[in-house]
Scaffold this motif. Structure first.
Motif, short mmCIF file in Angstrom:
data_model
loop_
_atom_site.label_atom_id
_atom_site.label_comp_id
_atom_site.label_asym_id
_atom_site.label_seq_id
_atom_site.Cartn_x
_atom_site.Cartn_y
_atom_site.Cartn_z
N ASN A 43 0.83 -1.23 0.00
CA ASN A 43 0.00 0.00 0.00
C ASN A 43 0.86 1.26 0.00
OD1 ASN A 43 1.02 -0.22 2.54
ND2 ASN A 43 -0.86 0.40 3.60
N PHE A 44 2.03 1.18 -0.61
CA PHE A 44 2.95 2.33 -0.59
C PHE A 44 2.71 3.32 -1.72
CE2 PHE A 44 5.45 -1.05 1.58
CZ PHE A 44 5.53 -0.43 2.82
N VAL A 45 1.87 2.96 -2.69
CA VAL A 45 1.62 3.84 -3.83
C VAL A 45 0.26 4.51 -3.68
CG1 VAL A 45 1.32 3.98 -6.34
CG2 VAL A 45 3.05 2.46 -5.37
N ARG A 46 0.21 5.82 -3.88
CA ARG A 46 -1.03 6.57 -3.77
C ARG A 46 -1.61 6.86 -5.16
NH1 ARG A 46 1.39 11.10 0.26
NH2 ARG A 46 3.12 10.80 -1.19
N GLU A 47 -2.86 7.24 -5.18
CA GLU A 47 -3.49 7.61 -6.45
C GLU A 47 -2.81 8.86 -7.00
OE1 GLU A 47 -7.96 8.67 -8.19
OE2 GLU A 47 -7.70 8.08 -6.10
N ASN A 48 -2.76 8.94 -8.33
CA ASN A 48 -2.16 10.07 -9.05
C ASN A 48 -0.67 10.22 -8.73
OD1 ASN A 48 -4.65 10.65 -10.19
ND2 ASN A 48 -5.20 12.10 -8.57
N GLU A 49 0.02 9.13 -8.53
CA GLU A 49 1.45 9.15 -8.20
C GLU A 49 2.26 8.64 -9.39
OE1 GLU A 49 4.22 6.94 -4.89
OE2 GLU A 49 2.40 8.00 -4.23
N LEU A 50 3.33 9.35 -9.71
CA LEU A 50 4.28 8.88 -10.71
C LEU A 50 5.29 7.98 -10.01
CD1 LEU A 50 5.74 8.78 -13.43
CD2 LEU A 50 6.81 10.98 -12.85
N VAL A 51 5.37 6.72 -10.44
CA VAL A 51 6.23 5.74 -9.78
C VAL A 51 7.49 5.51 -10.63
CG1 VAL A 51 6.41 3.36 -8.97
CG2 VAL A 51 4.26 4.63 -8.70
N LEU A 52 8.63 5.67 -9.99
CA LEU A 52 9.92 5.38 -10.63
C LEU A 52 10.45 4.06 -10.08
CD1 LEU A 52 11.58 8.92 -10.23
CD2 LEU A 52 10.15 8.12 -12.11
N THR A 53 11.02 3.23 -10.95
CA THR A 53 11.55 1.94 -10.49
C THR A 53 12.71 1.47 -11.37
OG1 THR A 53 10.95 -0.33 -9.90
CG2 THR A 53 9.94 0.57 -11.89
N THR A 54 13.57 0.67 -10.77
CA THR A 54 14.65 0.02 -11.54
C THR A 54 14.29 -1.43 -11.85
OG1 THR A 54 15.81 -0.75 -9.55
CG2 THR A 54 16.36 1.46 -10.36
N GLY A 55 13.26 -1.93 -11.14
CA GLY A 55 12.86 -3.32 -11.32
C GLY A 55 13.80 -4.29 -10.65
N ILE A 56 14.66 -3.82 -9.76
CA ILE A 56 15.69 -4.66 -9.15
C ILE A 56 15.11 -5.83 -8.37
CG2 ILE A 56 15.81 -3.23 -7.05
CD1 ILE A 56 18.81 -3.81 -7.00
N GLY A 57 13.92 -5.69 -7.87
CA GLY A 57 13.37 -6.74 -7.02
C GLY A 57 12.73 -7.88 -7.78
N CYS A 58 12.51 -7.69 -9.10
CA CYS A 58 11.76 -8.73 -9.82
C CYS A 58 12.19 -8.88 -11.29
CB CYS A 58 10.28 -8.45 -9.74
SG CYS A 58 9.83 -6.78 -10.26
#
Length: 553
Positions: A43-58
């Motif tokens: 539940n760490f992502v909120r509505e209308n949020e731009l999410v940045l990721t490297t994909g390191i976990g998966c």
């Protein structure tokens, strides 16, 4: 105004970034937050949020990576940006296909672009936007307050709100009547009848959302805000949205200000109407009770309130017998123990107004401490019929508004003319007082029916007559007070039956011998004989004067 994915993609440091999916909707995708998230999302992502990721976990497991994208999408994020070149070298086709089907933007950012720089630039833009939004909010608040102060209509206020939000609005009052709003879909009227089926929106990142209700129809969704002032419900505020459309945080702030402004408008309008009603009431009371008002004052105030005083009116004075019970029944009006008609005036006035509309007659209403004064338009040839029809409607209405209400009525006479309002009131008041004292409560007494009592009244004005009557009746009244024998009532019944002992005994529910005892007691107290015609007349006359309430006890 809001920050979109398109605005962010136009940043200089993202010149080499590319949109892999959802390119056609990046203009409409709102960004309110930005964060860096790696698996798991939870539940760490909120509505209308731009999410940045490297994909390191998966990045090593395609199914796990797809699950990550799915969780980010389901959280209501605006877009998902992958930094490619270290862990993920190319975004998988199935992820792009998944995102395209759902109009969910996927962004490919070169590895050398640092997340810290992106976050810095986005937060800087959000901060600038927040300043602009604050200015917009403050401007909207100032304009709304100014419109209230300037006395703008609710339609003008609503038009401004609709222009500011770019969405249709509808407002209804506490009675459920639509009082403002334009361009609303026709299905709103069906929806308004289903307000009790509304669903509360729960979104933790917008505390005010807990006060918003959502209603859905066949064609639209509606956000509902209750309009309240001083803790009282005043009406409802609706905004029409398309399906899947949401308000921005700033729009919600403006809506909140609009709802407050609407509540102020209702409150101000209510205060103005209350003040005008109070002024009208005071004017009617003065019209009835004062005889020295100038024609200029009477005519100017009548014109101000829209009263036509040239119509033929009859005065009706009503007096309720059970005010304490009525006020107890309407506890919400005022918990005070004072038995004043003004405490329940809202119910009383509504009843009289309703009846006036039904008989299609003009009516002037004044409510005083323990009586209501009416001037009812009548035709001279059908005055009594009109009055009775009107009072029938009033009493029928009171049976619903004020169960148990019992009014006594006095009806006066009226001639056309400004000065005659006071005379008509005096006659109606006289008829009411005489009727209540002689005939009891809950009756309608016309002034014309009080001729004999008025004759007694004029006779009693003579000092010598008053002395003779007082010396005659006083011993009987005193004896009644001390012994509770009802001798005055006995004289009245005896003379009404023309001295018939048997009929008088039946009327008083007395044994014949008991009645004879009372009659002898009356003769002994007054030194008069009921057999002597002169004494009989004097005793009858004195009893009538007393029961008419002309003499002071």
């Amino acid at each position: 105004m809001f920050l979109s994915i398109k605005d962010i993609m136009e940043l200089e440091l993202l010149a080499n970034a590319t949109i892999k999916a959802g390119k056609e909707i990046i203009t409409d995708k709102v960004v309110e937050w930005i964060s860096v998230i790696e698996s798991p999302v939870e539940n760490f992502v909120r509505e209308n949020e731009l999410v940045l990721t490297t994909g390191i976990g998966c990045f090593k497991d395609s199914e796990e990576l797809m699950g990550f994208v799915h969780d980010v999408y389901e959280s209501g994020a605006s877009a998902l940006a992958f930094a490619t070149g270290r862990y993920i070298f190319e975004i998988p086709g199935e992820i792009i296909h998944y995102a395209e089907e759902r109009s969910f933007p996927i962004i490919d950012i070169p590895w050398e672009v640092r997340f810290a720089d992106i976050i810095h630039e986005v937060l800087f833009k959000l901060k600038d936007l927040k300043k602009d939004e604050m200015k917009r909010s403050e401007k909207a608040q100032q304009l709304l307050i100014q419109m209230i102060i300037q006395g703008k209509t609710l339609e003008q206020i609503t038009a401004y709100i609709e222009k500011e939000l770019g969405k249709p609005v509808i407002i209804r009052n506490r009675l459920g009547e639509v009082v403002a709003g334009t361009n609303i879909s026709p299905d709103i009227f069906k929806v308004l009848n289903e307000v009790n089926t509304e669903i509360e929106i729960q979104q933790s990142h917008h505390p005010i959302h807990s006060e918003i209700k959502k209603i859905e129809s066949a064609t639209h969704q509606y956000l509902h805000f209750a309009i309240q002032s001083n803790g009282n419900y005043d009406g409802d505020f609706f905004i029409q949205l398309k399906f899947e459309e949401n308000l921005t945080e700033q729009d919600i702030v403006i809506v909140e200000q609009a709802v407050v402004a609407t509540a102020l408008w209702f409150s101000r309008t209510s205060a103005v109407m209350e003040a005008e009603s109070r002024m009208q009431n005071e004017y009617i009371l003065r019209l009835a009770k004062e005889s020295e008002m100038t024609d200029e004052y009477v005519e100017s105030h009548a014109a101000f309130f829209g009263f036509n005083l040239s119509l033929p009116y009859v005065c009706i004075v009503g007096h309720p017998q059970n005010l304490s019970d009525l006020i107890e029944h309407k506890k919400n009006v005022n918990d005070s123990a004072k038995t004043h008609l003004k405490q329940i005036s809202i119910y009383v006035r509504e009843g009289f107004t309703y009846a006036g509309e039904n008989v299609q007659r003009e009516i002037l209403i004044g409510i005083d401490t323990n009586e209501v004064i009416l001037f009812l338009e009548v035709d001279e040839d059908s005055k009594q019929e009109t009055v009775n029809q009107y009072l029938d409607l009033v009493e029928r209405r009171f049976s619903h508004l004020l169960p148990g209400a019992t009014f006594s009525w006095g009806i006066g006479r009226h001639k056309t003319g400004l000065k005659d309002f006071n005379k008509s009131y005096q006659k109606a008041k006289s008829a009411l007082d005489m009727g209540m004292k002689q005939r009891g409560i809950g009756l309608r007494i016309h002034f014309e029916e009080t001729k004999f009592n008025r004759l007694l009244l004029n006779l009693s004005l003579n000092k010598e007559v008053r002395e003779i009557v007082t010396s005659t009746i006083s011993p009987i009244v005193k004896y009644d007070f001390n012994r509770d024998m009802e001798l005055v009532k006995t004289i009245t019944a005896y003379t009404r039956n023309n001295g018939n002992i048997s009929q008088t005994a039946r009327d008083l529910n007395l044994h014949r011998q008991s009645l004879l005892y009372r009659l002898r007691k009356i003769e002994s107290l007054t030194d008069l004989s009921l057999v002597d015609p002169d004494d009989y007349f004097l005793m009858d006359f004195s009893a009538k004067i007393w029961t008419a309430g002309i003499l002071e006890e």
